[in-house]
Enzyme design. Structure first.
Site, mmCIF file in Angstrom:
data_model
loop_
_atom_site.group_PDB
_atom_site.id
_atom_site.type_symbol
_atom_site.label_atom_id
_atom_site.label_comp_id
_atom_site.label_asym_id
_atom_site.label_seq_id
_atom_site.Cartn_x
_atom_site.Cartn_y
_atom_site.Cartn_z
ATOM 1 N N GLN A 226 -9.701 76.587 -8.628
ATOM 2 C CA GLN A 226 -9.382 75.200 -9.318
ATOM 3 C C GLN A 226 -9.464 74.152 -8.178
ATOM 4 O O GLN A 226 -9.533 72.863 -8.577
ATOM 5 C CB GLN A 226 -8.581 75.041 -10.596
ATOM 6 C CG GLN A 226 -9.055 76.077 -11.622
ATOM 7 C CD GLN A 226 -7.780 76.077 -12.719
ATOM 8 O OE1 GLN A 226 -6.872 76.900 -12.722
ATOM 9 N NE2 GLN A 226 -8.096 75.194 -13.460
ATOM 10 N N ARG B 146 3.735 77.174 -7.625
ATOM 11 C CA ARG B 146 2.973 78.164 -7.905
ATOM 12 C C ARG B 146 1.591 78.041 -7.545
ATOM 13 O O ARG B 146 1.066 76.936 -8.326
ATOM 14 C CB ARG B 146 3.381 78.790 -9.386
ATOM 15 C CG ARG B 146 2.344 79.554 -9.697
ATOM 16 C CD ARG B 146 2.565 80.039 -11.435
ATOM 17 N NE ARG B 146 1.767 81.149 -11.704
ATOM 18 C CZ ARG B 146 0.625 80.993 -12.475
ATOM 19 N NH1 ARG B 146 0.651 79.844 -13.253
ATOM 20 N NH2 ARG B 146 -0.124 82.104 -12.798
ATOM 21 N N HIS C 125 -6.081 84.732 -10.168
ATOM 22 C CA HIS C 125 -6.102 83.700 -11.066
ATOM 23 C C HIS C 125 -7.527 83.741 -11.678
ATOM 24 O O HIS C 125 -8.336 82.861 -11.186
ATOM 25 C CB HIS C 125 -5.607 82.520 -10.625
ATOM 26 C CG HIS C 125 -5.316 81.631 -11.643
ATOM 27 N ND1 HIS C 125 -4.211 80.970 -12.008
ATOM 28 C CD2 HIS C 125 -6.162 80.917 -12.709
ATOM 29 C CE1 HIS C 125 -4.180 80.059 -12.945
ATOM 30 N NE2 HIS C 125 -5.407 79.979 -13.538
ATOM 31 N N ASN D 37 -3.080 86.042 -13.578
ATOM 32 C CA ASN D 37 -2.652 84.986 -14.501
ATOM 33 C C ASN D 37 -3.631 85.325 -15.965
ATOM 34 O O ASN D 37 -4.812 85.611 -15.786
ATOM 35 C CB ASN D 37 -3.298 83.836 -13.710
ATOM 36 C CG ASN D 37 -3.053 82.844 -14.801
ATOM 37 O OD1 ASN D 37 -2.068 82.165 -14.830
ATOM 38 N ND2 ASN D 37 -4.141 82.077 -15.110
ATOM 39 N N GLU D 38 -3.006 85.189 -16.793
ATOM 40 C CA GLU D 38 -3.290 85.112 -18.411
ATOM 41 C C GLU D 38 -4.566 86.276 -18.404
ATOM 42 O O GLU D 38 -5.622 85.780 -18.468
ATOM 43 C CB GLU D 38 -4.115 83.591 -18.371
ATOM 44 C CG GLU D 38 -2.745 82.653 -18.506
ATOM 45 C CD GLU D 38 -3.255 81.049 -19.182
ATOM 46 O OE1 GLU D 38 -4.610 81.188 -19.437
ATOM 47 O OE2 GLU D 38 -2.668 80.407 -19.333
ATOM 48 N N ASN E 209 3.071 81.310 -19.733
ATOM 49 C CA ASN E 209 2.332 80.034 -19.731
ATOM 50 C C ASN E 209 2.113 79.548 -21.173
ATOM 51 O O ASN E 209 1.824 80.603 -22.187
ATOM 52 C CB ASN E 209 0.737 80.399 -19.247
ATOM 53 C CG ASN E 209 0.557 80.472 -17.833
ATOM 54 O OD1 ASN E 209 1.650 80.435 -16.988
ATOM 55 N ND2 ASN E 209 -0.622 80.662 -17.282
ATOM 56 N N TYR F 285 1.320 76.305 -23.796
ATOM 57 C CA TYR F 285 0.488 74.980 -23.890
ATOM 58 C C TYR F 285 0.858 74.193 -25.349
ATOM 59 O O TYR F 285 1.120 72.989 -25.732
ATOM 60 C CB TYR F 285 -0.578 74.736 -23.651
ATOM 61 C CG TYR F 285 -0.995 74.991 -22.102
ATOM 62 C CD1 TYR F 285 -1.087 76.054 -21.527
ATOM 63 C CD2 TYR F 285 -0.920 73.668 -21.268
ATOM 64 C CE1 TYR F 285 -1.286 76.193 -20.272
ATOM 65 C CE2 TYR F 285 -1.270 74.003 -19.914
ATOM 66 C CZ TYR F 285 -1.420 75.003 -19.466
ATOM 67 O OH TYR F 285 -1.569 75.344 -17.906
ATOM 68 N N GLU G 117 3.370 78.288 -16.159
ATOM 69 C CA GLU G 117 2.583 76.929 -16.645
ATOM 70 C C GLU G 117 3.243 76.346 -17.900
ATOM 71 O O GLU G 117 3.383 76.930 -19.012
ATOM 72 C CB GLU G 117 1.178 77.149 -16.857
ATOM 73 C CG GLU G 117 0.366 77.445 -15.641
ATOM 74 C CD GLU G 117 -1.028 78.063 -15.766
ATOM 75 O OE1 GLU G 117 -1.627 77.394 -16.624
ATOM 76 O OE2 GLU G 117 -1.463 78.848 -15.016
ATOM 77 N N TRP H 154 1.693 72.384 -15.137
ATOM 78 C CA TRP H 154 0.303 72.365 -14.845
ATOM 79 C C TRP H 154 -0.285 70.943 -15.237
ATOM 80 O O TRP H 154 -0.211 70.673 -16.234
ATOM 81 C CB TRP H 154 -0.371 73.420 -15.850
ATOM 82 C CG TRP H 154 -1.712 73.516 -15.413
ATOM 83 C CD1 TRP H 154 -2.797 73.112 -15.721
ATOM 84 C CD2 TRP H 154 -2.358 74.551 -14.460
ATOM 85 N NE1 TRP H 154 -4.019 73.142 -15.104
ATOM 86 C CE2 TRP H 154 -3.496 74.197 -14.449
ATOM 87 C CE3 TRP H 154 -1.482 75.582 -13.502
ATOM 88 C CZ2 TRP H 154 -4.506 74.986 -13.340
ATOM 89 C CZ3 TRP H 154 -2.360 76.100 -12.612
ATOM 90 C CH2 TRP H 154 -3.940 75.830 -12.712
ATOM 91 N N GLU I 235 -11.262 72.245 -14.369
ATOM 92 C CA GLU I 235 -10.735 72.848 -15.653
ATOM 93 C C GLU I 235 -11.898 73.956 -16.144
ATOM 94 O O GLU I 235 -12.319 73.644 -17.168
ATOM 95 C CB GLU I 235 -10.462 71.794 -16.561
ATOM 96 C CG GLU I 235 -9.858 72.272 -17.976
ATOM 97 C CD GLU I 235 -8.703 73.082 -17.839
ATOM 98 O OE1 GLU I 235 -8.082 73.434 -16.808
ATOM 99 O OE2 GLU I 235 -8.281 73.733 -19.129
ATOM 100 N N TRP I 236 -12.317 74.804 -15.388
ATOM 101 C CA TRP I 236 -13.107 76.038 -15.949
ATOM 102 C C TRP I 236 -14.472 75.375 -16.552
ATOM 103 O O TRP I 236 -14.946 74.724 -15.909
ATOM 104 C CB TRP I 236 -12.522 77.161 -16.630
ATOM 105 C CG TRP I 236 -11.015 77.539 -15.719
ATOM 106 C CD1 TRP I 236 -9.747 77.275 -15.982
ATOM 107 C CD2 TRP I 236 -10.953 78.199 -14.709
ATOM 108 N NE1 TRP I 236 -8.813 77.779 -15.130
ATOM 109 C CE2 TRP I 236 -9.717 78.361 -14.251
ATOM 110 C CE3 TRP I 236 -12.092 78.851 -13.685
ATOM 111 C CZ2 TRP I 236 -9.114 79.021 -13.174
ATOM 112 C CZ3 TRP I 236 -11.542 79.789 -12.551
ATOM 113 C CH2 TRP I 236 -10.238 79.624 -12.251
#
Ligand code: NOJ
Length: 476
Positions: free
Chosen positions: A17, A74, A120, A165-166, A306, A308, A377, A427, A434-435
């Site tokens: 990213q 991180r 990630h 990650n995730e 993580n 949100y 995150e 984050w 952003e992907w």
């Protein structure tokens, strides 16, 4: 309300990213490089080719972190920079490895504690071609374990390692929805190959076993000398019943958490997948062999959280769709009474609701016997932020409010609910790729001017965290 005096806080990013420099110093290709080249996969047709150019701006990024008061950072390593082809018999790229060794040294010199994520989402592309990447449990596990060993060996000063990650995103979005690399799905309008009914469950199993292998290596060969810790980073949204008076919605809430969080955390903390998943998925859900169980069970030194957003959850009648990955339920932003969970952001899946954060920390703590948690995150995008003039982008009051409410919710969970949180990462340090949303969605506390040499400019939110944490962290 307070936080422990050794509480660490800072910002998070990920290699693909922010780094750019995808062909510099011998880096190999990743599945995201390949995915971005397919037309229509990324909202603005972009990719991580340049991103924030962080590979060439490490000194600037460290100064930025320092100026914002961060005590920790991180970030993730790009496996394909270190082993361009990815495999255990493939050559190591010394330049790529040296880059990270130096970065870690320089962070420490600046008084910033590195939290390093090994992967990630950016799996080396060659492993995908060679044996199907995450679809091949044994090969992938052995290659990842080797890569992890190379990193542990080269970076003894790193005391906090995250394996993956995730994994929920890699598996569900990568192998069921097809929205993330490698983009596989049963939906033939999205992908020529893939089976969303089986592949998410197989790839998740692969990631769990690979995590277990890396942890075993760290514990057996490095931990006693280096004195660090290792864990996995799991995403999870909080849940509220659509109709709190309907027991089926209350049960659906629990099932939603099991299908997203406990899918990964139960094998690690309890030794097997949740019963609700076994019931719905039957033999599509892999079974842990004795050897795999021994690797995975007990393999977290900490829980990387993580988080949100929150959702209202409504049970679905009838029998589950074989493509279902959520636990046979609807995921909503409005409840039965028509209340909305939070205001809109630029991310269709994200609406702020700090209450859910506290709730979820308590749920995780109770289910897994109060593990040490790092919030790896937390943050938000802002609706149409990218369309605002730059001076307005810098006045990101919604993000300031988000951080204040979420950090206070966390401190409440620590002070009143006995939750053991020892670190927090916003984050993100800066706007970045952003992907599938490309650069249109900004998550940074610093604005990145992609048109003018990737210049970073702190937004208001960048400066709100230090006073917030200064006020909460107990003096000794
Ligand atoms: C979680 C992911 O780890 C990160 O890469 C992503 O940018 C943020 N969520 C925001 O969507």
């Amino acid at each position: 309300m307070s936080l422990p005096n050794d509480f660490l806080w800072g910002f998070a990013t990920a290699a693909y990213q922010i780094e750019g420099a995808v062909e510099q110093d011998g880096r190999g290709a990743t599945i995201w490089d390949t995915f971005c080249k397919q037309p229509g996969k990324i909202a603005d047709g972009s990719s991580g080719v340049t991103a924030c150019d962080s590979y060439n701006r490490t000194a600037e990024d460290i100064s930025l972190l320092k100026s914002l008061g961060a005590t920790a950072y991180r970030f993730s390593l790009s496996w394909a920079r270190i082993i361009p082809l990815g495999g255990r018999d493939d050559p190591i790229n010394q330049a790529g490895l040296d880059h990270y060794v130096t970065f870690v040294d320089n962070l420490l010199r600046a008084g910033i504690t590195p939290f390093v994520t090994l992967l990630h989402w950016d799996v080396p592309d060659e492993l995908d071609r060679r044996y199907g990447g995450l679809l091949n449990t044994s090969e992938f596990g052995l290659d990842f374990a080797h890569y992890a060993r190379v990193c542990f060996q080269a970076m003894p000063k790193v005391k906090h390692w995250c394996t993956f990650n995730e994994p929920w995103c890699s598996t569900v979005l990568g192998y069921n929805v097809g929205q993330f690399a490698p983009g596989r799905s049963s939906d033939r309008s999205r992908s020529a190959e893939g089976d969303g009914k089986t592949e998410p469950w197989i790839t998740a199993h692969t990631l769990l076993v690979a995590h277990g292998r890396a942890v075993r290596i760290y514990r057996e060969d490095f931990k006693s000398v280096q004195g660090g810790e290792i864990g996995i980073v799991l995403n999870g949204d909080a849940v509220f019943p659509w109709d709190p008076l309907d027991p089926a919605d209350v049960m659906a809430c629990e099932r939603k958490l099991e299908f997203t969080i406990a899918w990964f955390a139960d094998p690690i903390y309890k030794g097997d997948y949740p019963t609700s998943m076994r019931k719905q998925l039957g033999c599509r859900l892999p079974i842990f062999s004795e050897e795999e169980k021994a690797l995975v069970y007990g393999s977290n030194d900490f829980y990387g959280m993580n988080h949100y957003t929150s959702n209202y959850i409504k049970h679905k009648p009838g029998t589950p769709d074989p493509e279902d990955v959520a636990g046979h339920l609807d995921i909503l932003f409005y409840n039965k009474k028509g209340y909305c969970i939070g205001e809109e952001t630029q991310s269709p899946w994200l609406r702020p609701c700090a209450l859910g954060f506290r709730d979820l920390m308590v749920w995780i703590s109770k289910r897994y016997e109060y593990p040490k948690i790092y919030v790896t995150e937390n943050g938000t995008s802002i609706k149409r932020e990218n369309d605002l003039p730059r001076e307005k982008i810098l006045e990101d009051d919604l993000r300031v409010r988000y951080y204040e409410e979420y950090v206070r919710a966390m401190a409440t969970a620590v002070s009143l609910d006995g939750v053991d949180v020892q670190g927090y990462f916003a984050w993100s340090l800066m706007d970045n790729f952003e992907w599938a949303e490309g650069y249109e969605t900004r998550f940074g506390v610093c604005y990145v001017d992609y048109e003018n040499g990737q210049k970073r400019v702190p937004k208001r939110s960048a400066r709100c965290l230090r006073p917030l944490f200064d006020g909460l962290i107990r003096e000794v």
